[in-house]
Every structure is written in C-alpha cells, then in structure tokens.
Design a protein around this motif. Structure first.
Motif, mmCIF file in Angstrom:
data_model
loop_
_atom_site.group_PDB
_atom_site.id
_atom_site.type_symbol
_atom_site.label_atom_id
_atom_site.label_comp_id
_atom_site.label_asym_id
_atom_site.label_seq_id
_atom_site.Cartn_x
_atom_site.Cartn_y
_atom_site.Cartn_z
ATOM 1 N N LEU A 1 1.998 -9.474 -7.176
ATOM 2 C CA LEU A 1 1.497 -8.292 -6.468
ATOM 3 C C LEU A 1 1.079 -8.660 -5.050
ATOM 4 O O LEU A 1 1.483 -8.004 -4.078
ATOM 5 N N ARG B 1 4.110 -9.439 -2.933
ATOM 6 C CA ARG B 1 4.873 -8.245 -2.529
ATOM 7 C C ARG B 1 4.159 -7.502 -1.402
ATOM 8 O O ARG B 1 4.785 -7.114 -0.410
ATOM 9 N N ILE B 2 2.861 -7.288 -1.564
ATOM 10 C CA ILE B 2 2.117 -6.530 -0.555
ATOM 11 C C ILE B 2 2.108 -7.267 0.777
ATOM 12 O O ILE B 2 2.343 -6.671 1.840
ATOM 13 N N LYS C 1 5.721 2.328 -0.578
ATOM 14 C CA LYS C 1 6.210 1.058 -1.134
ATOM 15 C C LYS C 1 5.049 0.218 -1.680
ATOM 16 O O LYS C 1 5.190 -0.468 -2.702
ATOM 17 N N ALA D 1 4.404 -1.106 -5.473
ATOM 18 C CA ALA D 1 4.008 -2.465 -5.852
ATOM 19 C C ALA D 1 2.845 -2.433 -6.838
ATOM 20 O O ALA D 1 2.846 -3.161 -7.847
ATOM 21 N N GLU E 1 4.120 -1.179 -10.292
ATOM 22 C CA GLU E 1 4.949 -2.124 -11.046
ATOM 23 C C GLU E 1 4.215 -3.411 -11.421
ATOM 24 O O GLU E 1 4.434 -3.958 -12.512
#
Length: 515
Positions: free
Chosen positions: A23, A26-27, A505, A509, A512
């Motif tokens: 996480l 991704r961020i 988006k 994140a 998911e």
C-alpha cells in the motif's frame, strides 16, 4: 568479500521490507511522480472501527481544503438544525381587503430557504445534476438543468393569495430580507448570499443550434421574466467546430451573449447572475401573482418604498400564504453532491440567524462551537466562509478525519453519509474512475478543487485538490480518509480533472491493499 555479502543481504532486506507494505509503495509511487515535484501532499486513512492508522503523511499539517470545507459547514448545520428542519416562507397582508381589493401591501418575509422549491420533484426530493447549472460558465459548457420549476415556491404563494379572494393589490409588494446580512459566497458561481434565493440567483439561458449552419441559434431563458434584458447574437456554426459562447454584463439587469454553437449539437447552457437577488425575487413574485389573476398596481421593477414593520410587528398582521420547504437533509444532499457553493455559504448565516444574529462572523463562530463540541480540534482549522474558496480556509487531514469520526457516532450519521457523492456513480465523483474499476460505489466522499490563474506563466496553479470521506475496502473494512494535494502547477491548457483521477487512484490503492 564479507562487505559484498553484507551489501547483498542489506539489499535483499530492503527489497523484502518494501514488498511487505505494498500500500505504501503504491501510494508513494503515485504522489512522487514528476508532476508533483513542487506540490505538497497530506494524507490520513484510519480504520473506522479500531482507529488504527492505515497510512499517514503530513496529517497534522495545514492544507487548503477547497470544497471539503463543506463537510464541516454541512455537519454543523445538521447537528444544530437537524435533518428534518424546514423553512417556512410567509406572506403577510398589511391593510384591509374589500371586494377583492387589498388597500395595502403584501410582504414576503424571507426565511433563508436557499431553493424556494426550485429543485422539488413530485416525489418530494430535491433534484440535482452532476454538472450543476451554477458552474455553467466555468469554461467547459457542461452545465445541466434539472427538470423542475424554479418558481414553484413563488407560484404556490401566489395561488394561496389568489385563493383568499384578493384580486388586486393597491399598495406595494415588499420583500423583508432582514433575517441576515447580505454576504458573499466563498466559491465560484453566483456570488451574493441573501435570505431569499430564487433559481440560485441566476437566469439560465439554454442555447440550441438552428436547423443548419448559418442560422441563428435558438435561445430559451429560464425563468421567463422581464426582470432582465437579454441581447443575444449566437450563430449556428460548423458541426466539427467546438462551441464558443461568451456572456457579458451590460449594466444592471442587462446582458448580452455572443458566439457560435455547432450544428446538430446538444444545447449548451450559460447563466447570468442577477445584480440584486432580492429585487429579482420581488419581480418574479409579482409576475407569479399576475399569472394567478392578481392585479398588482406597483411597478414590478422596483419598490417605491420599503417601510417594513418591526420584526415583532408581524404578529399583528394577517398571514395570507405560507410555503414550506423540503427537509434540510435534501438541501445538504445537493450541497455535498454537486459542491454547491451558494448553499454552503448560506449555512453559517443560518446558524447565526438561529441565535438572533445576522452576520457571517457570528455564524462561523457558532459553527466553531458546534465543531468543538463534536470533538474537532478547531485550532487545527481556519475558515472564513462555508464553501472553501477563501484564502483563509485551511485544515489538517487529522482534523478532517476527526470530523468524520464524530459524525459517524452522531444521530445524523446516516443522513450525512448518504448525502456524500458516490465514486463512479454521482455528484462530483461520477467520472473519476474507469468504468470497470472495482472501487466504483465503494467511496462516499466530498471533493474539493481550488485554482488560481498564474498570470506570469499563463497557466493554472491548482491551489488544492482534495477528497475526504468513507471508503470500504476489498475486505469489507471501513476507512475514514482525507487526501489533500496543494500547489500543483498545471501545464498550459491542462485541467484539475487529472488530479481528481489521481485521488481516485489513491482510493483504489486503499480499496485493494489496505490491511
């Protein structure tokens, strides 16, 4: 050799560490992209049940919140007034009526009702479109009209007056707008905040192409009124060219429209903010009375006198008509779904009026007291209006999440939650996801956009793009989130919609990958 082995082990350790927090990875990949090199990010996501922090970045720093400010003003209004609060707009008769002739005045007492029935549907709801008409002049020409009657409230009052037997008013038609002081909206769209508002203090002009290229366009004004004068010269252009429409003010109550609209295209909307909303309402009220067969001797353009009774004096006058609004919950829904600046700017003034005060300062102080009682640390917020467009408007991600936590425990929690835009579905979040995104419908949140024109570089400085609300993860957990990005220089011609999709988006994140 030992040094090389240690380096390999260290590298493997770092790689494993990164993969253990997908996480965060991704961020940070999203927010550290080149276009945000000069920007500032503030993010906080917490588990709604345990309170555990899922992700945070600069969560105690202040950011310009843009229209996420409306989360605070709407929460305060729901807490103080209640979701079932209604506005009652009364009309009083001053003088004696004999043989159908009122030898005196009709006085409409403004109640602060921001819609006066103009969005009411037969089902008892307030209608909205994802692209509200108040934003019609913003440049995209995407504004839409609801299929409702902007004069519904005034027409209902006029019908009731006619039903009393009054056929002529020999005196004046007056509007008592003393409920609160006139103020300015703190966002784009109609600027004047007044105790009476008809059609959001706008005249809508719907422009449709003629039958063929070169024909004059077809213009329809809503509401149809003599309160304003329109000078229009719009032609039907080549169907392959974009529309080019401009509206200019030519002085009090006069405007002109110039430009072209492509042949075979859908109608486009532009709006004219009226110069004096109270006088606009008066003119429309007189026109409604006349349509109901009530003759009005007074000029419909301007009252010759404004000798209102003392506020307590209405107890001695006869009430001849009342219009009751839909519940406040419907107004909050429209305010949050479409980010309605005029309605949000009215809310602090309604808080002031409840305490028999009349100015915005008093209303914001009342809002601060309400938020403090909810448990929000008001030293972490700074507001100069209710909508989010003032330079003083700032808050922290932590304070925003604290508000969401508090409202989740409040009796008005269901109303508050249901009024928020739904990602990929409606309001200001309807178009930020790809159609097949699994996150569709999993986020209810308020958006915010605030931008300035960078004159030196002829580009837009995105002062703030924000999103805050509730998110349901793939595993079914509920999160409270607050996402802010400030000071993003946009390439010439670019729009803030890119950042809206970037925040979406980040939501994907969390959906998911949040633990």
């Amino acid at each position: 050799m030992r040094w090389m082995i240690s380096a390999v082990i260290l590298t493997l350790s770092i790689s494993v560490s990164k993969s253990e927090d997908p996480l965060k990875e991704r961020i940070e990949k999203l927010i550290n992209s080149p276009e945000y090199q000069q920007a500032s990010w503030g993010i906080l996501a917490v588990d709604a049940v345990s309170g555990k922090e899922i992700y945070k970045l600069n969560s105690e720093k202040m950011f310009a919140p843009a229209s996420t400010t409306k989360l605070f003003s709407c929460a305060a209004a729901l807490v103080e007034l209640g979701s079932q609060h209604t506005f009652e707009t009364n009309v009083y008769q001053r003088g004696v009526a004999f043989s159908g002739i009122l030898d005196g005045d009709l006085i409409l007492v403004a109640s602060g009702d921001p819609t006066m029935g103009g969005r009411n549907t037969p089902e008892g709801k307030m209608a909205f479109k994802n692209n509200d008409h108040t934003y019609a002049n913003a440049g995209t020409l995407a504004g839409e009209l609801t299929d409702t009657d902007p004069l519904l409230g005034l027409t209902e009052l006029a019908k009731q007056i006619a039903a009393t037997g009054i056929k002529e008013v020999a005196g004046e038609i007056l509007i008592d707008d003393r409920l609160f002081d006139r103020s300015s909206s703190s966002g784009s769209g109609p600027n004047q905040v007044t105790p009476i508002t008809i059609n959001d203090n706008l005249v809508d002009i719907l422009i449709a192409p003629g039958d063929k290229k070169g024909d004059s366009a077809k213009l329809t004004m809503r509401p149809q009124t003599d309160a304003v004068q329109m000078d229009a010269e719009v032609m039907t252009g080549d169907e392959n060219l974009p529309p080019a429409l401009t509206i200019f003010s030519d002085g009090p109550n006069r405007f002109r429209i110039r430009g072209r609209i492509p042949a075979k295209s859908k109608p486009k909307l532009v709006v004219y903010p009226v110069d004096d909303p109270v006088n606009y309402a008066r003119t429309l009220f007189i026109e409604c009375l006349r349509k109901q067969g009530v003759r009005v001797v007074a000029s419909k353009f301007e009252a010759k006198r404004n000798n209102l009774p003392a506020k307590a004096g209405y107890d001695n006058l006869q009430k001849v008509a009342t219009f009751k609004s839909l519940p406040l919950s419907e107004l909050i829904k429209v305010t949050l779904k479409v980010s309605h600046n005029l309605y949000a700017s009215t809310l602090p003034l309604l808080l002031a009026a409840k305490k028999n005060k009349t100015n915005l300062t008093a209303g914001l102080r009342e809002e601060g007291k309400i938020l403090s009682k909810l448990g929000v640390e008001i030293s972490s917020i700074s507001f100069a209006g209710g909508a989010g467009g003032m330079q003083a408007d700032h808050t922290t991600p932590a304070a925003t999440v604290d508000l969401l936590k508090a409202m989740a425990k409040h009796p008005e929690s269901t109303t508050y939650y249901n009024c928020l835009p739904v990602i990929g579905v409606d309001g200001t979040l309807y178009d930020v996801l790809k159609p097949d995104s699994a996150t569709k419908g999993k986020v209810r949140a308020k958006t915010g956009t605030l931008s300035w024109h960078d004159v030196m570089n002829d580009r837009t400085l995105l002062a703030s793009k924000a999103l805050a609300g509730d998110l349901e993860t793939k595993s079914g957990k509920r999160l409270f989130i607050a996402l802010f990005v400030n000071n993003v220089p946009l390439d010439k011609g670019a729009t803030p919609s890119r950042e809206g999709k970037m925040l979406a988006k980040i939501c994907e994140a969390f959906y998911e990958l949040a633990p």
